[in-house]
Design a protein around this motif. Structure first.
Motif, PDB file in Angstrom:
ATOM      1  N   GLU A  18       0.848  -1.204   0.000  1.00  0.00           N
ATOM      2  CA  GLU A  18       0.000   0.000   0.000  1.00  0.00           C
ATOM      3  C   GLU A  18       0.887   1.259   0.000  1.00  0.00           C
ATOM      4  O   GLU A  18       0.575   2.247  -0.657  1.00  0.00           O
ATOM      5  CB  GLU A  18      -0.934   0.024   1.219  1.00  0.00           C
ATOM      6  N   GLU A  51      -4.133   5.685  -0.691  1.00  0.00           N
ATOM      7  CA  GLU A  51      -3.273   4.524  -0.431  1.00  0.00           C
ATOM      8  C   GLU A  51      -2.581   4.640   0.929  1.00  0.00           C
ATOM      9  O   GLU A  51      -2.386   3.651   1.624  1.00  0.00           O
ATOM     10  CB  GLU A  51      -2.235   4.341  -1.545  1.00  0.00           C
ATOM     11  N   HIS A  54      -5.039   3.503   3.347  1.00  0.00           N
ATOM     12  CA  HIS A  54      -5.108   2.028   3.345  1.00  0.00           C
ATOM     13  C   HIS A  54      -3.966   1.443   4.184  1.00  0.00           C
ATOM     14  O   HIS A  54      -4.142   0.491   4.928  1.00  0.00           O
ATOM     15  CB  HIS A  54      -4.971   1.470   1.918  1.00  0.00           C
ATOM     16  N   GLU A  95      -3.166  -2.144  -9.073  1.00  0.00           N
ATOM     17  CA  GLU A  95      -4.384  -2.445  -8.313  1.00  0.00           C
ATOM     18  C   GLU A  95      -4.719  -3.936  -8.379  1.00  0.00           C
ATOM     19  O   GLU A  95      -5.167  -4.522  -7.391  1.00  0.00           O
ATOM     20  CB  GLU A  95      -5.566  -1.613  -8.825  1.00  0.00           C
ATOM     21  N   VAL A  98      -2.545  -5.659  -5.949  1.00  0.00           N
ATOM     22  CA  VAL A  98      -3.018  -5.431  -4.580  1.00  0.00           C
ATOM     23  C   VAL A  98      -4.214  -6.346  -4.292  1.00  0.00           C
ATOM     24  O   VAL A  98      -4.297  -6.961  -3.230  1.00  0.00           O
ATOM     25  CB  VAL A  98      -3.395  -3.944  -4.348  1.00  0.00           C
ATOM     26  N   GLN A 128     -11.068  -2.870  -3.164  1.00  0.00           N
ATOM     27  CA  GLN A 128     -10.351  -3.284  -4.373  1.00  0.00           C
ATOM     28  C   GLN A 128     -11.299  -3.451  -5.551  1.00  0.00           C
ATOM     29  O   GLN A 128     -10.956  -3.122  -6.689  1.00  0.00           O
ATOM     30  CB  GLN A 128      -9.566  -4.580  -4.128  1.00  0.00           C
ATOM     31  N   GLU A 131     -11.852   0.050  -6.714  1.00  0.00           N
ATOM     32  CA  GLU A 131     -10.674   0.672  -7.335  1.00  0.00           C
ATOM     33  C   GLU A 131     -10.369   0.079  -8.700  1.00  0.00           C
ATOM     34  O   GLU A 131     -10.000   0.792  -9.622  1.00  0.00           O
ATOM     35  CB  GLU A 131      -9.462   0.541  -6.413  1.00  0.00           C
TER      36      GLU A 131
HETATM   37 FE1  FEO Z   1      -4.857   0.245  -1.526  1.00  0.00          FE
HETATM   38 FE2  FEO Z   1      -5.437   0.832  -4.323  1.00  0.00          FE
HETATM   39  O1  FEO Z   1      -4.885  -0.445  -3.134  1.00  0.00           O
END
Ligand code: FEO
Length: 168
Positions: A18, A51, A54, A95, A98, A128, A131
């Motif tokens: 992150e 981020e 996050h 992304e 992640v 996620q 995003e």
């Molecule tokens: Fe925190 Fe966009 O992953």
């Protein structure tokens, strides 16, 4: 409640991912700034801040469950990008990485019957999904408009709309 050492390590790895996302989007914002793409820059700065949030949520969670959270070394993100399309393709790819890392954490929490962490991770699973959908819709728009020099103005306008919350 205490998390396992393995879970602590895995969550710290996620902090690192992150944090890198935050840095990567900051580097992208800097590139857009140099290209005069104000809308893209604003959007990426906002994503970079998100981020960091996050990252901090995991940091706080680890300390709440009596673990040891770390502030990892962050590798240097790229400074140059070929095109604005490349910027958003890189963002989308990151992304996706992640997302799979979050899914691995979910797998681990099932395996360990760590239902507290499993519950904590639900927010990330949903985040996620949102995003990735956002990154995909931006790429769709860029593909539609094209990224020729003449199109950049319109791409930038679209990103401005999205980052000010008036995009669709
Ligand atoms: Fe925190 Fe966009 O992953």
């Amino acid at each position: 409640m205490m998390i396992s050492k393995q879970m602590e390590n895995a969550l710290n790895k996620q902090i690192s991912l992150e944090a890198y996302a935050s840095y990567l989007y900051l580097a992208m914002a800097a590139w857009c700034d140099r290209k005069g793409l104000e809308g893209c820059k604003e959007f990426l700065l906002k994503q970079s801040d998100e981020e960091r949030v996050h990252m901090l949520k995991i940091f706080h969670y680890i300390s709440e469950v009596d673990g040891k959270a770390i502030a990892p070394e962050i590798k240097q993100p790229p400074e140059e990008f070929e095109t604005v399309t490349a910027v958003f393709e890189t963002l989308y790819k990151h992304e996706q990485e992640v997302t799979s890392a979050i899914h691995e954490l979910v797998d681990l929490s099932y395996k360990e019957k760590d239902y507290t962490t499993l519950n904590f991770l639900q927010w990330y699973v949903e985040e996620q999904r949102e995003e990735e959908a956002l990154a995909r819709s931006i790429l769709d728009k860029i593909n539609l408009i094209g990224d020729s020099p003449q199109s950049l103005y319109f791409i930038d306008l679209e990103l401005q709309k999205i980052s000010s919350g008036s995009g669709d």
